[in-house]
Design a protein around this motif. Structure first.
Motif, mmCIF file in Angstrom:
data_model
loop_
_atom_site.group_PDB
_atom_site.id
_atom_site.type_symbol
_atom_site.label_atom_id
_atom_site.label_comp_id
_atom_site.label_asym_id
_atom_site.label_seq_id
_atom_site.Cartn_x
_atom_site.Cartn_y
_atom_site.Cartn_z
ATOM 1 N N SER A 128 33.035 20.063 42.648
ATOM 2 C CA SER A 128 33.218 20.384 41.234
ATOM 3 C C SER A 128 32.425 21.603 40.756
ATOM 4 O O SER A 128 31.813 21.592 39.695
ATOM 5 C CB SER A 128 32.800 19.155 40.421
ATOM 6 O OG SER A 128 33.714 18.959 39.386
ATOM 7 N N LEU A 129 32.461 22.656 41.556
ATOM 8 C CA LEU A 129 31.728 23.874 41.177
ATOM 9 C C LEU A 129 32.618 24.729 40.263
ATOM 10 O O LEU A 129 33.781 24.973 40.589
ATOM 11 C CB LEU A 129 31.347 24.683 42.426
ATOM 12 C CG LEU A 129 30.351 24.027 43.377
ATOM 13 C CD1 LEU A 129 30.299 24.786 44.691
ATOM 14 C CD2 LEU A 129 28.966 23.996 42.744
ATOM 15 N N PRO A 130 32.096 25.209 39.160
ATOM 16 C CA PRO A 130 32.926 26.034 38.278
ATOM 17 C C PRO A 130 32.974 27.494 38.763
ATOM 18 O O PRO A 130 32.122 27.939 39.517
ATOM 19 C CB PRO A 130 32.194 25.943 36.942
ATOM 20 C CG PRO A 130 30.772 25.709 37.318
ATOM 21 C CD PRO A 130 30.765 24.974 38.623
ATOM 22 N N ARG A 131 33.949 28.202 38.307
ATOM 23 C CA ARG A 131 34.070 29.631 38.615
ATOM 24 C C ARG A 131 33.390 30.378 37.470
ATOM 25 O O ARG A 131 33.568 30.020 36.306
ATOM 26 C CB ARG A 131 35.581 29.897 38.697
ATOM 27 C CG ARG A 131 36.053 31.257 38.819
ATOM 28 C CD ARG A 131 37.550 31.202 38.979
ATOM 29 N NE ARG A 131 38.206 31.249 37.667
ATOM 30 C CZ ARG A 131 39.254 32.029 37.403
ATOM 31 N NH1 ARG A 131 39.770 32.780 38.356
ATOM 32 N NH2 ARG A 131 39.801 32.036 36.225
ATOM 33 N N ARG A 132 32.612 31.371 37.783
ATOM 34 C CA ARG A 132 31.902 32.104 36.719
ATOM 35 C C ARG A 132 32.293 33.571 36.755
ATOM 36 O O ARG A 132 32.587 34.114 37.824
ATOM 37 C CB ARG A 132 30.388 32.002 36.926
ATOM 38 C CG ARG A 132 29.860 30.597 36.773
ATOM 39 C CD ARG A 132 28.344 30.587 36.971
ATOM 40 N NE ARG A 132 27.861 29.237 37.266
ATOM 41 C CZ ARG A 132 27.737 28.281 36.356
ATOM 42 N NH1 ARG A 132 28.060 28.506 35.099
ATOM 43 N NH2 ARG A 132 27.301 27.081 36.690
ATOM 44 N N PRO A 192 40.964 37.920 43.477
ATOM 45 C CA PRO A 192 41.732 37.657 42.252
ATOM 46 C C PRO A 192 42.660 36.437 42.358
ATOM 47 O O PRO A 192 42.851 35.701 41.406
ATOM 48 C CB PRO A 192 42.532 38.939 42.043
ATOM 49 C CG PRO A 192 41.754 39.987 42.761
ATOM 50 C CD PRO A 192 41.077 39.329 43.905
ATOM 51 N N GLY A 193 43.179 36.169 43.553
ATOM 52 C CA GLY A 193 44.115 35.049 43.694
ATOM 53 C C GLY A 193 43.441 33.680 43.741
ATOM 54 O O GLY A 193 44.115 32.650 43.680
ATOM 55 N N LEU A 228 30.728 38.228 50.238
ATOM 56 C CA LEU A 228 31.805 39.003 49.621
ATOM 57 C C LEU A 228 33.156 38.614 50.194
ATOM 58 O O LEU A 228 33.254 38.251 51.368
ATOM 59 C CB LEU A 228 31.570 40.496 49.865
ATOM 60 C CG LEU A 228 30.245 41.048 49.328
ATOM 61 C CD1 LEU A 228 30.056 42.490 49.779
ATOM 62 C CD2 LEU A 228 30.212 40.971 47.809
ATOM 63 N N PRO A 229 34.206 38.713 49.394
ATOM 64 C CA PRO A 229 35.525 38.358 49.933
ATOM 65 C C PRO A 229 35.957 39.390 50.977
ATOM 66 O O PRO A 229 35.667 40.570 50.842
ATOM 67 C CB PRO A 229 36.435 38.403 48.698
ATOM 68 C CG PRO A 229 35.724 39.247 47.709
ATOM 69 C CD PRO A 229 34.269 39.127 47.992
ATOM 70 N N SER A 263 33.019 34.564 40.514
ATOM 71 C CA SER A 263 32.243 34.065 41.660
ATOM 72 C C SER A 263 31.934 32.574 41.469
ATOM 73 O O SER A 263 32.041 32.044 40.366
ATOM 74 C CB SER A 263 30.936 34.846 41.815
ATOM 75 O OG SER A 263 30.050 34.490 40.778
ATOM 76 N N VAL A 264 31.566 31.960 42.589
ATOM 77 C CA VAL A 264 31.134 30.554 42.588
ATOM 78 C C VAL A 264 29.732 30.555 43.193
ATOM 79 O O VAL A 264 29.498 31.245 44.181
ATOM 80 C CB VAL A 264 32.072 29.690 43.466
ATOM 81 C CG1 VAL A 264 31.478 28.312 43.698
ATOM 82 C CG2 VAL A 264 33.434 29.562 42.823
#
Lengths: 195, 317
Positions: free
Chosen positions: B265-269, B241-242, B211-212, B276-277
């Motif tokens: 090259s992982l996308p954000r979902r 969020p940033g 978790l952030p 999350s990644v």
């Protein structure tokens, strides 16, 4: 070892060499050095096929490079992969119950079946004969006797040669390695002639 | 790095530690320390090889304690390279013993000969001839006996080693049989238990959510528990969020700095709350211990920006 479907391509190998050094000869030397270290690592850890595992570690590294991974220190990265392989090896042994690897094999027949163990001794005598008298005396005395006798002999030898114990130890070890190589080549030649 | 390497080089070489390493008696961490030093320091590597040669010699001479012999056989007799070293050590011990015996026999012969010469010089020629003949017969006879004795001792040593090997192999096979039987029994019991419990499947994927704001602090450690059946560890990092990057890069390494893997090259979902990644790691790549996960934002110009560092530990059941 888990079988990897990916196998090393010329392109991936070139990529690995490029990441080791811009000069091809230097890169090849570094590659051999890394592979040698990996083989030793797997051997030290009691792996039954050190060379195979070393190649697998190098292949995985080459694959990563081929996929565009940025690897700053290839040697360290390969050693990291090797340690992962060691974990895999240990886990596989437990999971699949491959205890056969742990059962000692009879070392009374270390060479190919049908070969005469006396040839090894004959070859060793021949190789010893090719050494200078000083080197022959050194190796025969350095590795002679039981524990207590050995300590005493080695102390005497350091005094005789006037060199530190560590220097003498390395000199004896290199001679031993040279002698082993010579004896193995001689046995191999003998086997080839017999065929 | 160079500082720590020079520190390593100045440390004295502990031969007992090297013996324990070669026999497989050290913890994983200690083994790694020995190997790292051996790779960084040629003198240390040389010492390790010299200790290995002495250990092999001690084995072929039957000087190892039973526990050491057991450890040696587990580690040294399974690879062809090391078996060759053992065979060579046996040959070397035999040739060295023969050389020593021949040397002492020749020195005994020489001193006996000199003493007899002094004595015989005072005798008349007939007595001198008879004594010379007797000495010659004695020397030839004792030399033959000495050579036969050496050959006999060598054969006895070889036979003794063979007997040890056969015994070790028998013990090993018996142990293996016992382990296999125990394993079969335990698997049968597990199967029965699962059938009784309605056959609930064992999870093959272990998950970890970072978790952030929590895991980014080194003081807070998440834990990833891997049971024996886990094949894949699924790691999900929830973003703030940033953290608005087109792509991400995850670098997983141990706290000692050893790279475990890098995923680029992982996308954000989209997740339940925010973004999350996530990525998967083969469970076999994760040993028990502490890990650091560096998450980086990958901009369109391929430059990287640190997003955060996450710390977690892996525990195996």
């Amino acid at each position: 070892m888990q079988s990897e479907k990916w196998s090393l391509t010329q392109e991936a190998f070139n990529g690995l060499l490029d990441s080791l050094a811009p000069n091809r000869d230097i890169a090849a030397e570094r590659y051999l050095e890394i592979r040698k270290k990996l083989v030793r690592l797997f051997e030290w850890r009691g792996c039954s096929t050190p060379e195979e595992y070393a190649d697998e570690a190098v292949n995985r590294c080459a694959k990563k490079i081929g996929e565009g991974e940025e690897i700053r220190d290839v040697a360290t990265y390969c050693i990291g992969i090797a340690r992962m392989l060691l974990h895999e090896m240990a886990r596989e042994r437990v999971r699949e119950g491959r205890f056969l690897d742990e059962v000692p094999e009879p070392h009374t027949v270390p060479t190919e079946p049908g070969s005469d163990p006396e040839h090894g001794v004959e070859c060793l005598r021949r190789c010893l004969g090719e050494l200078s008298p000083g080197n022959r005396d050194l190796i025969l005395n350095y590795y002679q006797g039981d524990k207590g006798e050995k300590i005493k002999t080695r102390k005497g030898l350091t005094e005789l040669f006037g060199v530190p114990a560590s220097t003498l130890r390395m000199r004896a070890l290199r001679l031993r390695q040279r002698l082993q190589l010579c004896a193995e080549q001689c046995v191999q030649q003998h086997a080839t002639i017999a065929l | 790095m160079s500082g720590s390497q020079s520190d390593m080089r100045s440390e004295p070489i502990d031969e007992m530690l090297l013996i324990k390493y070669l026999l497989g008696d050290l913890s994983e961490e200690e083994q790694v320390r020995v190997e790292d030093r051996a790779f960084a320091d040629a003198d240390y590597r040389g010492a390790l090889e010299a200790v290995e040669a002495d250990l092999i010699d001690a084995y072929v001479r039957g000087e190892l304690l039973p526990a050491e012999r057991h450890g040696f056989e587990r580690r040294f007799l399974i690879s062809p390279q090391r078996r060759k070293k053992v065979a060579f050590a046996r040959d070397l011990a035999r040739v060295a013993a023969e050389a020593k015996a021949a040397e002492s026999a020749s020195s005994i012969r020489l001193s006996a000969w000199q003493a007899l010469l002094r004595l015989v010089r005072g005798w008349n020629p007939v007595l001198q001839f008879a004594a010379g003949l007797a000495v010659l017969i004695f020397v030839v006879g004792s030399s033959l006996l000495a050579i036969q004795g050496v050959a006999m001792r060598s054969r006895v040593a070889v036979l003794e080693t063979q007997r040890h090997d056969l015994q070790a192999r028998t013990e090993g096979l018996q142990r293996q049989l016992g382990e296999e039987q125990a394993r079969a029994g335990s698997l049968a019991a597990q199967l029965q238990q699962q059938q009784k419990a309605g056959g609930a499947p064992v999870p093959l994927v272990a998950s970890l959510v970072l978790l952030p704001g929590l895991s980014r602090a080194e003081s807070r450690r998440e834990q990833l528990v891997l049971n024996p059946s886990a094949q894949i560890a699924h790691i999900e990092i929830q973003l703030e969020p940033g953290d608005n990057y087109p792509r991400f890069r995850a670098e997983l390494r141990t706290l000692r700095g050893e790279e475990v893997l890098i995923r680029g090259s992982l996308p954000r979902r989209r997740a339940t709350a925010g973004y999350s990644v996530s990525f998967d790691v083969p469970a076999s790549a994760l040993a028990e211990g502490q890990y650091e996960l560096a998450l980086k934002g990958l901009l369109n110009d391929q430059s990287l920006q640190d997003v955060g560092y996450y710390y977690f530990s892996v525990q195996k059941q």
